[in-house]
Scaffold this motif. Structure first.
Motif, PDB file in Angstrom:
ATOM      1  N   LEU A   1      84.213  26.014  81.063  1.00  0.00           N
ATOM      2  CA  LEU A   1      85.071  24.831  81.011  1.00  0.00           C
ATOM      3  C   LEU A   1      86.359  25.146  80.244  1.00  0.00           C
ATOM      4  CD1 LEU A   1      85.689  21.738  81.195  1.00  0.00           C
ATOM      5  CD2 LEU A   1      84.356  21.492  79.083  1.00  0.00           C
ATOM      6  N   ALA A   2      86.223  25.793  79.107  1.00  0.00           N
ATOM      7  CA  ALA A   2      87.394  26.134  78.294  1.00  0.00           C
ATOM      8  C   ALA A   2      88.337  27.058  79.062  1.00  0.00           C
ATOM      9  CB  ALA A   2      86.950  26.790  76.990  1.00  0.00           C
ATOM     10  N   PHE A   3      87.783  28.033  79.752  1.00  0.00           N
ATOM     11  CA  PHE A   3      88.616  28.981  80.482  1.00  0.00           C
ATOM     12  C   PHE A   3      89.328  28.319  81.657  1.00  0.00           C
ATOM     13  CE2 PHE A   3      89.324  32.364  83.645  1.00  0.00           C
ATOM     14  CZ  PHE A   3      90.154  33.181  82.891  1.00  0.00           C
ATOM     15  N   GLU A   4      88.624  27.462  82.363  1.00  0.00           N
ATOM     16  CA  GLU A   4      89.200  26.827  83.544  1.00  0.00           C
ATOM     17  C   GLU A   4      90.249  25.773  83.211  1.00  0.00           C
ATOM     18  OE1 GLU A   4      85.766  25.424  85.683  1.00  0.00           O
ATOM     19  OE2 GLU A   4      85.333  27.416  86.499  1.00  0.00           O
ATOM     20  N   LYS A   5      90.066  25.069  82.077  1.00  0.00           N
ATOM     21  CA  LYS A   5      90.947  23.933  81.795  1.00  0.00           C
ATOM     22  C   LYS A   5      91.751  24.033  80.500  1.00  0.00           C
ATOM     23  CE  LYS A   5      88.245  20.569  84.376  1.00  0.00           C
ATOM     24  NZ  LYS A   5      87.568  19.270  84.331  1.00  0.00           N
ATOM     25  N   PHE A   6      91.347  24.911  79.580  1.00  0.00           N
ATOM     26  CA  PHE A   6      91.969  24.898  78.258  1.00  0.00           C
ATOM     27  C   PHE A   6      92.225  26.297  77.702  1.00  0.00           C
ATOM     28  CE2 PHE A   6      89.484  20.992  78.736  1.00  0.00           C
ATOM     29  CZ  PHE A   6      90.490  20.053  78.570  1.00  0.00           C
ATOM     30  N   LYS A   7      92.835  27.158  78.509  1.00  0.00           N
ATOM     31  CA  LYS A   7      93.112  28.525  78.056  1.00  0.00           C
ATOM     32  C   LYS A   7      93.996  28.541  76.812  1.00  0.00           C
ATOM     33  CE  LYS A   7      92.758  30.952  82.433  1.00  0.00           C
ATOM     34  NZ  LYS A   7      93.490  31.730  83.426  1.00  0.00           N
ATOM     35  N   LYS A   8      95.074  27.794  76.858  1.00  0.00           N
ATOM     36  CA  LYS A   8      96.004  27.782  75.720  1.00  0.00           C
ATOM     37  C   LYS A   8      95.322  27.247  74.461  1.00  0.00           C
ATOM     38  CE  LYS A   8     100.355  25.790  74.138  1.00  0.00           C
ATOM     39  NZ  LYS A   8     101.413  24.827  74.437  1.00  0.00           N
TER      40      LYS A   8
ATOM     41  N   VAL B   1      84.278  28.115  71.225  1.00  0.00           N
ATOM     42  CA  VAL B   1      84.200  27.014  72.186  1.00  0.00           C
ATOM     43  C   VAL B   1      82.822  26.942  72.831  1.00  0.00           C
ATOM     44  CG1 VAL B   1      86.668  26.861  72.610  1.00  0.00           C
ATOM     45  CG2 VAL B   1      85.292  28.412  73.977  1.00  0.00           C
ATOM     46  N   GLY B   2      81.815  27.386  72.118  1.00  0.00           N
ATOM     47  CA  GLY B   2      80.457  27.371  72.652  1.00  0.00           C
ATOM     48  C   GLY B   2      79.827  26.004  72.715  1.00  0.00           C
ATOM     49  N   THR B   3      80.490  24.984  72.123  1.00  0.00           N
ATOM     50  CA  THR B   3      79.924  23.631  72.159  1.00  0.00           C
ATOM     51  C   THR B   3      80.876  22.619  72.791  1.00  0.00           C
ATOM     52  OG1 THR B   3      80.693  23.177  69.897  1.00  0.00           O
ATOM     53  CG2 THR B   3      78.441  24.027  70.149  1.00  0.00           C
ATOM     54  N   PHE B   4      81.829  23.085  73.591  1.00  0.00           N
ATOM     55  CA  PHE B   4      82.710  22.175  74.339  1.00  0.00           C
ATOM     56  C   PHE B   4      81.880  21.378  75.336  1.00  0.00           C
ATOM     57  CE2 PHE B   4      87.456  23.344  74.765  1.00  0.00           C
ATOM     58  CZ  PHE B   4      87.613  23.352  73.403  1.00  0.00           C
ATOM     59  N   ARG B   5      82.240  20.133  75.506  1.00  0.00           N
ATOM     60  CA  ARG B   5      81.628  19.356  76.582  1.00  0.00           C
ATOM     61  C   ARG B   5      82.565  18.245  77.005  1.00  0.00           C
ATOM     62  NH1 ARG B   5      79.238  17.504  71.978  1.00  0.00           N
ATOM     63  NH2 ARG B   5      78.948  15.268  71.817  1.00  0.00           N
ATOM     64  N   GLU B   6      82.482  17.916  78.262  1.00  0.00           N
ATOM     65  CA  GLU B   6      83.269  16.823  78.801  1.00  0.00           C
ATOM     66  C   GLU B   6      82.490  15.524  78.641  1.00  0.00           C
ATOM     67  OE1 GLU B   6      86.135  18.043  82.299  1.00  0.00           O
ATOM     68  OE2 GLU B   6      84.079  18.703  82.743  1.00  0.00           O
ATOM     69  N   GLY B   7      83.236  14.472  78.362  1.00  0.00           N
ATOM     70  CA  GLY B   7      82.582  13.174  78.296  1.00  0.00           C
ATOM     71  C   GLY B   7      82.553  12.570  76.939  1.00  0.00           C
TER      72      GLY B   7
END
Length: 184
Positions: free
Chosen positions: A70-77, A178-184
């Motif tokens: 998720l981080a790589f696809e949407k939040f690289k910067k 970013v091992g605990t990123f989640r959407e929602g």
């Protein structure tokens, strides 16, 4: 891919480990390479920290892999991510050197990130230089980062500003764990 080839062609030296990854720093000091741990390795780390290894499940490892994706696809910067390798795409190099051992890179799951100056180190440096305005700007950057991520419907579990966030060489604030990123 050319820049990736240059990055991966250099030696990486063991730096530290977290719950989900082993962390290596590039010989030029500009990049971090993280290799993913398996469940048993994560349990060993939990045990080293004096915590109950039975509290870790395969779901935690699976969720961390989803989080990095998720981080790589949407939040690289926002995460200083340069590349993520999950075993199914070609690479510009065949071998990688981690410490003094050479590995077949195609058999590793890993990420590459820009190396950052941790927030705690930046604040300490700014306060030592009597730059209170600079230190206050760091706090403002943190608040703006949180708002930005929440507006994009992303949260994470730890918000450990001490060692999970820092500034890239170009001055961007990034969350490096970013091992605990989640959407929602």
């Amino acid at each position: 891919m050319n820049n990736l080839q240059k990055i991966l062609s250099q030696r990486f030296i063991y730096y530290k480990e977290g719950l989900q990854t082993f962390v290596y720093v590039s010989a030029d000091g500009k990049y971090i390479l993280k290799t993913f741990k398996n469940l048993e390795q994560s349990k060993e780390q939990f045990n080293k920290w004096g915590l109950n290894p039975d509290d870790i499940s395969a779901e935690l490892i699976e969720n961390s892999e989803k989080s990095y994706k998720l981080a790589f696809e949407k939040f690289k910067k926002e995460t200083a991510l340069i590349y993520i390798h999950v075993l199914d795409e070609p690479l510009p190099v065949e071998k990688i050197t981690l410490d003094d051992r050479e590995y077949d890179i195609s058999k590793l799951q890993f990420i590459v990130q820009e190396k950052v100056e941790l927030i705690r180190d930046r604040i300490t440096r700014l306060i030592s230089a009597d730059d209170l305005a600079g230190a206050e700007k760091v706090i403002d950057d943190i608040m703006n980062f949180i708002i930005h991520m929440w507006r994009n419907n992303v949260t994470e579990d730890t918000f450990n500003w001490d060692h999970n966030y820092g500034y890239t060489a170009s001055g961007n604030l990034a969350q490096i764990d970013v091992g605990t990123f989640r959407e929602g």
